[in-house]
Every structure is written in structure tokens, then in C-alpha cells.
Design an enzyme around this catalytic site. Structure first.
Site, PDB file in Angstrom:
ATOM      1  N   ILE A  97      52.206  -0.473 -10.999  1.00  0.00           N
ATOM      2  CA  ILE A  97      52.692  -0.514 -12.520  1.00  0.00           C
ATOM      3  C   ILE A  97      51.468  -0.043 -13.240  1.00  0.00           C
ATOM      4  CG2 ILE A  97      53.543  -1.499 -14.346  1.00  0.00           C
ATOM      5  CD1 ILE A  97      55.131  -3.463 -12.452  1.00  0.00           C
ATOM      6  N   ASP A 125      39.766  -4.516 -13.028  1.00  0.00           N
ATOM      7  CA  ASP A 125      40.311  -5.011 -11.501  1.00  0.00           C
ATOM      8  C   ASP A 125      39.002  -5.278 -10.654  1.00  0.00           C
ATOM      9  OD1 ASP A 125      41.661  -4.973  -9.059  1.00  0.00           O
ATOM     10  OD2 ASP A 125      43.345  -4.037  -9.934  1.00  0.00           O
ATOM     11  N   ALA A 174      53.949  -8.162 -16.972  1.00  0.00           N
ATOM     12  CA  ALA A 174      54.035  -8.592 -15.550  1.00  0.00           C
ATOM     13  C   ALA A 174      54.534  -9.760 -15.454  1.00  0.00           C
ATOM     14  CB  ALA A 174      52.257  -8.644 -15.546  1.00  0.00           C
ATOM     15  N   ARG A 175      53.799 -11.142 -15.727  1.00  0.00           N
ATOM     16  CA  ARG A 175      54.470 -12.391 -15.523  1.00  0.00           C
ATOM     17  C   ARG A 175      53.956 -13.251 -16.694  1.00  0.00           C
ATOM     18  NH1 ARG A 175      57.642 -10.099 -12.986  1.00  0.00           N
ATOM     19  NH2 ARG A 175      58.596 -10.510 -10.830  1.00  0.00           N
ATOM     20  N   ASP A 206      57.637  -8.716 -22.707  1.00  0.00           N
ATOM     21  CA  ASP A 206      59.001  -8.660 -21.957  1.00  0.00           C
ATOM     22  C   ASP A 206      59.145  -9.807 -20.925  1.00  0.00           C
ATOM     23  OD1 ASP A 206      61.470  -7.179 -21.004  1.00  0.00           O
ATOM     24  OD2 ASP A 206      60.371  -6.770 -19.268  1.00  0.00           O
ATOM     25  N   GLU A 218      60.284 -19.211 -19.109  1.00  0.00           N
ATOM     26  CA  GLU A 218      61.222 -18.144 -19.271  1.00  0.00           C
ATOM     27  C   GLU A 218      62.671 -18.549 -18.908  1.00  0.00           C
ATOM     28  OE1 GLU A 218      60.614 -13.435 -18.300  1.00  0.00           O
ATOM     29  OE2 GLU A 218      60.653 -14.655 -16.643  1.00  0.00           O
ATOM     30  N   HIS A 230      62.974  -9.664 -20.562  1.00  0.00           N
ATOM     31  CA  HIS A 230      62.727  -9.524 -19.153  1.00  0.00           C
ATOM     32  C   HIS A 230      63.624  -8.276 -18.539  1.00  0.00           C
ATOM     33  CE1 HIS A 230      60.811 -11.317 -15.142  1.00  0.00           C
ATOM     34  NE2 HIS A 230      61.103  -9.884 -15.103  1.00  0.00           N
TER      35      HIS A 230
END
Length: 332
Positions: A163, A182, A242-243, A266, A271, A290
Site C-alpha cells: 500500500i 522503512d 493500516a491498523r 479509517d 475497533e 474501516h
């Protein structure tokens, strides 16, 4: 269809018509022998697996472990019409050399598109201006808002995941500087992706928009913590598709309550959020349930990816989206 490999659907059957609408089902049936009315949700209750060569799986797929493989001696490929395979592929699958392909790349596309839209809207100041316009119910035609705009802004991308890479690709046509953090990417690869490699602390202190695309691992929990949120410049927008666990929710709420930062979320942790969470009502938060990943007709793209993999498999060609088990430890 004796000349076609025997295949089996394994997923929650509610997703089958969305992943494989009729034109895709016909294409799949042209290369494998598969019954669209036989969808396995529990391998223990499934019939004979001794002739199955290909499993086409999706959300809700039962786990493929050593016990299942003992009943499926001919199995040679798993085509997963969803994202991560971690939850349903046991070690025995890798040990036996069974090819596993995933539609994670297809699911990355709508997430990246959502992220691009969020970046451009955030840079334009749309969320704050919407609140102001709603409160004042009027505006001065031609008034310039000096604090907004996308020309020359810095977007920090955390994680060169599928992504994250797609987001960087989508940002190429815009006059936007991209920073990338990264630990598995070097400066040359970052440059090829259209970004400048920096460490995470530098990224959060310099970016106008911080977009999270790292995997949900033990070491990435609260990657965006109180210290890194405090290091962000006034007006920075945090985007998380992402999470939720990657961002310390309590620390984020504390910063957002000051009005110093904004967020497009999102995903959250927990959650869904409790009803009393301030995130539902803060004017500097744009929150969605989400939905950045594949929705509606986008599910058919994931099915398409796996139909094309089935066509490659039966033609003796390499799978394009084959999962590398050596990389699973650092991916979602």
C-alpha cells in the site's frame, strides 16, 4: 473437465458472488474444475479432499494445517482472494512447498486511492474549512486561505508496504515531496520509489502529512506514540489506513484535543471505539468505519487477480502474486 485440476472454494460463502461475479466465475471454470455451490467453511466437515489440487480461499477461510494436508495429498496451490494469509496458512503448507498466492496487491489499490484522496483533501484544508463553513454558513468570495495548499508540501510515508508503495506511485504527478521511513529499504530503493529515505523521528518532525502503512507487528505497536506526536509540527495531519494499534489512541486523542494536529482515521484501536470517544465529535478528525480496503465492486478485482493466477497456474507459468514465506514475519 477431467483435464482441469480439481479445485475447491474455502471461505465464508457470503463473499463468493462478490469476489467472483458470473463473468469471473466462467473464466475460473474454464481452467479449473470447481463447483460454485460447494464452499467449505470447515475442512473437518468437508468431503473428500484427496483429488483437490487447488484451493481458492477468501475471508472466513478455515485454517490449512498438517491434518488437512494429510487429506489433500495432491494439493499444489492456494489462491487467496483476500489479503494476508497469516491467519489460515499453517507451517505445513510452506514445508510441503505448496504455492500460495494472495490478492493483497489488489486490496492495496483502494486503500492507496483512499489515502491519496485524504492527503490532497487534508493539504487543501478541507476538513477544517468544512467545519468553519458549517458554523458560519457564509464565506467571502475570492478570500485566500494562506495556511492551506498542496504545492510543495511534505508527505511522510511510514512503511514501503504494497500500500505504501502504491501511495508513493500515486503521488508522483503532484508537486509534493515524499519522505519514506522503512528499516528494510535503502536510499537507492527509496529514490526509485520517488521518495527520500529518512528515519522515523525525522519524518514525523518534518512532514505536513504523516501516513501510516506499516504492518501490525509486536514491534510496530504504538509506532506513533506520545513522543512522536509531540514532535510533529503544528497543523500536521495524521492518516491511518493500516491498523489501529500502530497509533497510541490515548496519546493521539490528547494531541487532537489541543487542536494542534488533525487526523484522518479509517482504523482505530479499539475497533470500533467506545461510544464516548472524543474522536467521534472532534472537528479536526475525519473518521470512517474501516472502509479504505476493497468494498462493493472492488471485491471483484481481488477475484480477478486470483482468476488470472489460476490461468497462469494451469498454463505452467509462474504465479505473479506468490507469497514469499521468508517475508511473512515483517508483513501484515
Amino acid at each position: 473437465m477431467a483435464d482441469h485440476p480439481k479445485a475447491l472454494f474455502a471461505m465464508d460463502p457470503v463473499f463468493l458472488p462478490q469476489l467472483f461475479p458470473e463473468p469471473l466465475m466462467r473464466r475460473l471454470g474454464a481452467v479449473v474444475d470447481i463447483d460454485p455451490d460447494a464452499v467449505v467453511e470447515d475442512f473437518a466437515a468437508a468431503g473428500a479432499l484427496d483429488e483437490v489440487e487447488v484451493i481458492v480461499s477468501g475471508w472466513g477461510s478455515p485454517r490449512l494445517d498438517a491434518g488437512v494436508l494429510e487429506r489433500a495429498p495432491k494439493l499444489r496451490a492456494v489462491l487467496h482472494a483476500a489479503g494476508s494469509v497469516k491467519g489460515h496458512i499453517g507451517d505445513a503448507v510452506w514445508e510441503r512447498g505448496i504455492a500460495v498466492s494472495s490478492a493483497a496487491g489488489a486490496n492495496a489499490l483502494p486503500v492507496a486511492e483512499y489515502t491519496l484522496a485524504a492527503i490532497l483533501l487534508a493539504g487543501k484544508g478541507i476538513f477544517g474549512l468544512r467545519e468553519r463553513f458549517g458554523a458560519e454558513r457564509s464565506f467571502t468570495l475570492g478570500h485566500i486561505h494562506p495556511e492551506v495548499g498542496n504545492f510543495g508540501i511534505r508527505v511522510g510515508v511510514i512503511g514501503a508496504s504494497a500500500i505504501g508503495r502504491r501511495v508513493m506511485d500515486l503521488l508522483r504527478p503532484f508537486d509534493i515531496e515524499v519522505l519514506l521511513a522503512d528499516p528494510y529499504v535503502d536510499a537507492g530503493e527509496a529514490a526509485a520509489l520517488g521518495a527520500r529515505l529518512v528515519d522515523l523521528d525525522h519524518l514525523v518532525s518534518q512532514a505536513n502529512v504523516v501516513s501510516v502503512h506499516a504492518p501490525d507487528l509486536a514491534e510496530t505497536r504504538h509506532l506513533i506514540n506520545a513522543e512522536r506526536l509531540a514532535a510533529m509540527k503544528d497543523g500536521t495531519v495524521v492518516i491511518n489506513t493500516a491498523r489501529g494499534r500502530l497509533v497510541d489512541t490515548d496519546a493521539l486523542v490528547a494531541e487532537l484535543l489541543t487542536g494542534r494536529l488533525s487526523a484522518v482515521l479509517d482504523v482505530t484501536h479499539p475497533e470500533p471505539l467506545p461510544d464516548a470517544s472524543p474522536l467521534f465529535d472532534l472537528p479536526n478528525v475525519f473518521m470512517t468505519p474501516h472502509v479504505a480496503g476493497s468494498q462493493g465492486n472492488e471485491l471483484a478485482r481481488m477475484g480477478l487477480f486470483m482468476v488470472e493466477e489460476a490461468e497462469r497456474l494451469t498454463a505452467g507459468l509462474p504465479l505473479l502474486h506468490r507469497v514469499d514465506p521468508e517475508l511473512l514475519g515483517r508483513r501484515a
